[in-house]
Structure formats: structure tokens, C-alpha cells
Design a protein around this motif. Structure first.
Motif, PDB file in Angstrom:
ATOM      1  N   UNK A   1     -68.734  48.690   5.184  1.00 16.05           N
ATOM      2  CA  UNK A   1     -68.295  49.462   4.028  1.00 16.05           C
ATOM      3  C   UNK A   1     -66.890  49.994   4.268  1.00 16.05           C
ATOM      4  N   UNK A   2     -65.978  49.613   3.402  1.00  9.43           N
ATOM      5  CA  UNK A   2     -64.597  50.063   3.508  1.00  9.43           C
ATOM      6  C   UNK A   2     -64.350  51.266   2.603  1.00  9.43           C
ATOM      7  N   UNK A   3     -63.364  52.058   2.960  1.00  7.76           N
ATOM      8  CA  UNK A   3     -62.893  53.145   2.099  1.00  7.76           C
ATOM      9  C   UNK A   3     -61.880  52.545   1.127  1.00  7.76           C
ATOM     10  N   UNK A   4     -62.283  52.393  -0.119  1.00  7.79           N
ATOM     11  CA  UNK A   4     -61.452  51.711  -1.118  1.00  7.79           C
ATOM     12  C   UNK A   4     -60.175  52.476  -1.445  1.00  7.79           C
TER      13      UNK A   4
ATOM     14  N   UNK B   1     -55.582  49.208  14.842  1.00  7.84           N
ATOM     15  CA  UNK B   1     -56.430  50.213  14.223  1.00  7.84           C
ATOM     16  C   UNK B   1     -56.830  49.864  12.801  1.00  7.84           C
ATOM     17  N   UNK B   2     -56.902  48.571  12.523  1.00  4.16           N
ATOM     18  CA  UNK B   2     -57.294  48.078  11.208  1.00  4.16           C
ATOM     19  C   UNK B   2     -58.722  47.558  11.296  1.00  4.16           C
ATOM     20  N   UNK B   3     -59.542  47.936  10.346  1.00  6.82           N
ATOM     21  CA  UNK B   3     -60.912  47.436  10.318  1.00  6.82           C
ATOM     22  C   UNK B   3     -60.964  46.085   9.613  1.00  6.82           C
ATOM     23  N   UNK B   4     -61.932  45.263  10.004  1.00  6.55           N
ATOM     24  CA  UNK B   4     -62.053  43.932   9.415  1.00  6.55           C
ATOM     25  C   UNK B   4     -63.509  43.490   9.440  1.00  6.55           C
ATOM     26  N   UNK B   5     -63.801  42.448   8.663  1.00  8.72           N
ATOM     27  CA  UNK B   5     -65.157  41.902   8.634  1.00  8.72           C
ATOM     28  C   UNK B   5     -65.089  40.393   8.430  1.00  8.72           C
ATOM     29  N   UNK B   6     -65.263  39.605   9.496  1.00  7.86           N
ATOM     30  CA  UNK B   6     -65.202  38.149   9.354  1.00  7.86           C
ATOM     31  C   UNK B   6     -66.378  37.639   8.526  1.00  7.86           C
ATOM     32  N   UNK B   7     -66.099  36.697   7.636  1.00  5.66           N
ATOM     33  CA  UNK B   7     -67.143  36.188   6.749  1.00  5.66           C
ATOM     34  C   UNK B   7     -67.136  34.673   6.661  1.00  5.66           C
ATOM     35  N   UNK B   8     -68.293  34.093   6.984  1.00  4.64           N
ATOM     36  CA  UNK B   8     -68.552  32.686   6.680  1.00  4.64           C
ATOM     37  C   UNK B   8     -69.441  32.581   5.442  1.00  4.64           C
ATOM     38  N   UNK B   9     -70.115  33.668   5.123  1.00  6.18           N
ATOM     39  CA  UNK B   9     -71.099  33.675   4.047  1.00  6.18           C
ATOM     40  C   UNK B   9     -70.490  33.784   2.664  1.00  6.18           C
ATOM     41  N   UNK B  10     -70.037  32.677   2.134  1.00  7.21           N
ATOM     42  CA  UNK B  10     -69.538  32.618   0.764  1.00  7.21           C
ATOM     43  C   UNK B  10     -69.572  31.162   0.320  1.00  7.21           C
TER      44      UNK B  10
ATOM     45  N   UNK C   1     -62.452  51.635   7.515  1.00 12.05           N
ATOM     46  CA  UNK C   1     -63.884  51.914   7.354  1.00 12.05           C
ATOM     47  C   UNK C   1     -64.136  53.187   6.554  1.00 12.05           C
ATOM     48  N   UNK C   2     -65.216  53.167   5.790  1.00 13.60           N
ATOM     49  CA  UNK C   2     -65.645  54.365   5.072  1.00 13.60           C
ATOM     50  C   UNK C   2     -66.305  55.338   6.039  1.00 13.60           C
ATOM     51  N   UNK C   3     -66.172  56.627   5.771  1.00 20.40           N
ATOM     52  CA  UNK C   3     -66.751  57.636   6.653  1.00 20.40           C
ATOM     53  C   UNK C   3     -68.266  57.525   6.737  1.00 20.40           C
ATOM     54  N   UNK C   4     -68.888  57.002   5.681  1.00 20.41           N
ATOM     55  CA  UNK C   4     -70.347  56.934   5.665  1.00 20.41           C
ATOM     56  C   UNK C   4     -70.898  55.544   5.994  1.00 20.41           C
ATOM     57  N   UNK C   5     -70.063  54.698   6.613  1.00 17.73           N
ATOM     58  CA  UNK C   5     -70.591  53.409   7.074  1.00 17.73           C
ATOM     59  C   UNK C   5     -71.344  53.644   8.376  1.00 17.73           C
ATOM     60  N   UNK C   6     -72.661  53.632   8.289  1.00 16.57           N
ATOM     61  CA  UNK C   6     -73.478  53.968   9.455  1.00 16.57           C
ATOM     62  C   UNK C   6     -73.279  52.986  10.597  1.00 16.57           C
ATOM     63  N   UNK C   7     -72.849  51.761  10.287  1.00 11.52           N
ATOM     64  CA  UNK C   7     -72.677  50.751  11.327  1.00 11.52           C
ATOM     65  C   UNK C   7     -71.528  51.096  12.281  1.00 11.52           C
TER      66      UNK C   7
END
Length: 209
Positions: free
Chosen positions: A15-18, A150-159, A186-192
Motif C-alpha cells: 500500500x502506497x501513500x498516494x 529510500x524509495x519503496x517499490x513492488x515488483x509485479x509479474x501478476x498482470x 509506503x503508506x503509514x498503515x501498510x501492515x506489511x
């Protein structure tokens, strides 16, 4: 933080902070990092498509199996391979070498001809597989640079690549998407974010001969 601490800090952000947007300086760093990725033969058959407009990205959520990171992140990076790879790419590569290094043709020509022969003898499906593996190298490089910066990222093959290609009209650029990398903060409430990283001990994953 040390490089290891930064890699420990990194995780596949769910979950990113938009509201948080990458600075132009950070974005330029990612562009340069992509361009400096170590690739087979030094041949750059990859392209990085950067999608910033949120309305455009909202249309991609469906083809990304509902993963909201593609729109909530600051930017969406799409790693693409060329639909056609041939001697034109090799010639361009060697022209660039000559322009930058001023290397004589007598030295370059044998290597160029060998590379042209290798590329032209490669079947289409082999080219796709080869180019796709290069995209994974670029992905790993970008993820590491993100961690350092210090940049958050999320690699994706699922598309769904073909569907995404149509929505972004990638065919007109002669490209096919391979991987996605939403980047931002990242969003402050991303529990991961607080989950401990799960890895086997080095004694099980590294063999020293």
C-alpha cells in the motif's frame, strides 16, 4: 544505513501513500539507473515506460488483477522488450561505442559481425526469452537503487501483458511489457512494512568452495 540495512528495509510494498510523489531528482536517478543496467553484450533492447497520470493508471488496475499499487504509487514503471531485435540494434550499439570511445573500425568490425550473426541466427522465441531475462536484470537493479534512495517499490509479474500493452498503446512503440514496478512511498498503515523479513540463514543459501 548500510547497504544491507537498506535491503532489510526494502519490501514489496502493498500500500502506497498516494499523496507522496517522487521528486524529479529521484525520478532522474531511476532513469539513469535503468540506463546503466548491465546487459548482455551491452545491447540495450529494453525500454522503460514511465506512467505518471493517475487516470491512465486507473485503467490498468483491472489488467493488474486489481492490485491498487499501480495507481496509488507515485509512478508506475513498465519494463518492456522490443518486439523486433535485429542487426539494426547491433549497428546502433557499435556506432555509439565508436562515438563515445573513438574506437577504430578495425577493432570494432569483427565483434560487430560476430554479434550480428548471433542475433540473426537466434529464433524469435529465443530472442523473446533472452530479452525478457535482461528485463529481470534491470528490475533487480532498479529495486536495489530504490532501496538505496529510500524509495519503496513492488515488483509485479501478476498482470495481463497483452491487455496492458493495448491500454498503453505500446505496439506503436514496437514494445511489449514484461514487468511492472510501482514506485513511491509506503503508506503509514501498510501492515506489511513492519513484518520481519523471512530469509534462510546464509549457511543454507551460500556455498563457498
Amino acid at each position: 544505513m548500510s547497504i544491507i540495512e537498506k535491503l532489510q528495509w526494502r519490501y514489496a510494498t502493498k500500500k502506497f501513500d498516494a499523496t507522496k510523489i517522487l521528486s524529479q531528482e529521484k525520478l532522474e536517478t531511476l532513469k539513469e539507473a535503468f540506463n546503466l543496467t548491465a546487459l548482455s553484450y551491452g545491447l540495450q533492447t529494453l525500454k522503460l515506460v514511465i506512467v505518471e497520470d493517475k487516470m491512465d493508471r486507473e485503467k490498468l488496475v483491472e489488467v493488474a488483477y486489481g492490485q491498487r499499487q499501480v495507481v496509488e504509487a507515485s509512478h508506475l514503471l513498465v519494463l518492456c522488450i522490443q518486439n523486433e531485435i535485429d542487426d539494426t540494434d547491433v549497428n546502433t550499439h557499435f556506432e555509439t561505442i565508436k562515438a563515445i570511445r573513438n574506437t577504430p573500425d578495425a577493432i570494432l568490425e569483427p565483434f560487430k559481425e560476430q554479434m550480428i550473426s548471433t542475433i540473426n541466427d537466434m529464433q524469435s522465441d529465443k530472442k523473446v526469452g533472452w530479452a525478457t531475462r535482461q528485463a529481470y536484470i534491470a528490475l533487480g537493479n532498479l529495486m536495489t537503487v530504490c532501496a538505496v534512495e529510500g524509495i519503496d517499490s513492488c515488483p509485479m509479474e501478476g498482470f495481463l501483458p497483452e491487455a496492458l500493452d493495448k491500454k498503453l498503446d505500446l505496439d506503436k512503440h514496437g514494445l511489449s511489457s514484461v514487468l511492472l514496478l510501482p514506485v513511491g512511498y509506503r503508506a503509514d498503515d501498510d501492515m506489511f512494512a513492519d513484518f520481519k523479513k523471512v530469509r534462510q540463514p546464509l549457511s543454507k543459501t551460500v556455498i563457498e568452495l
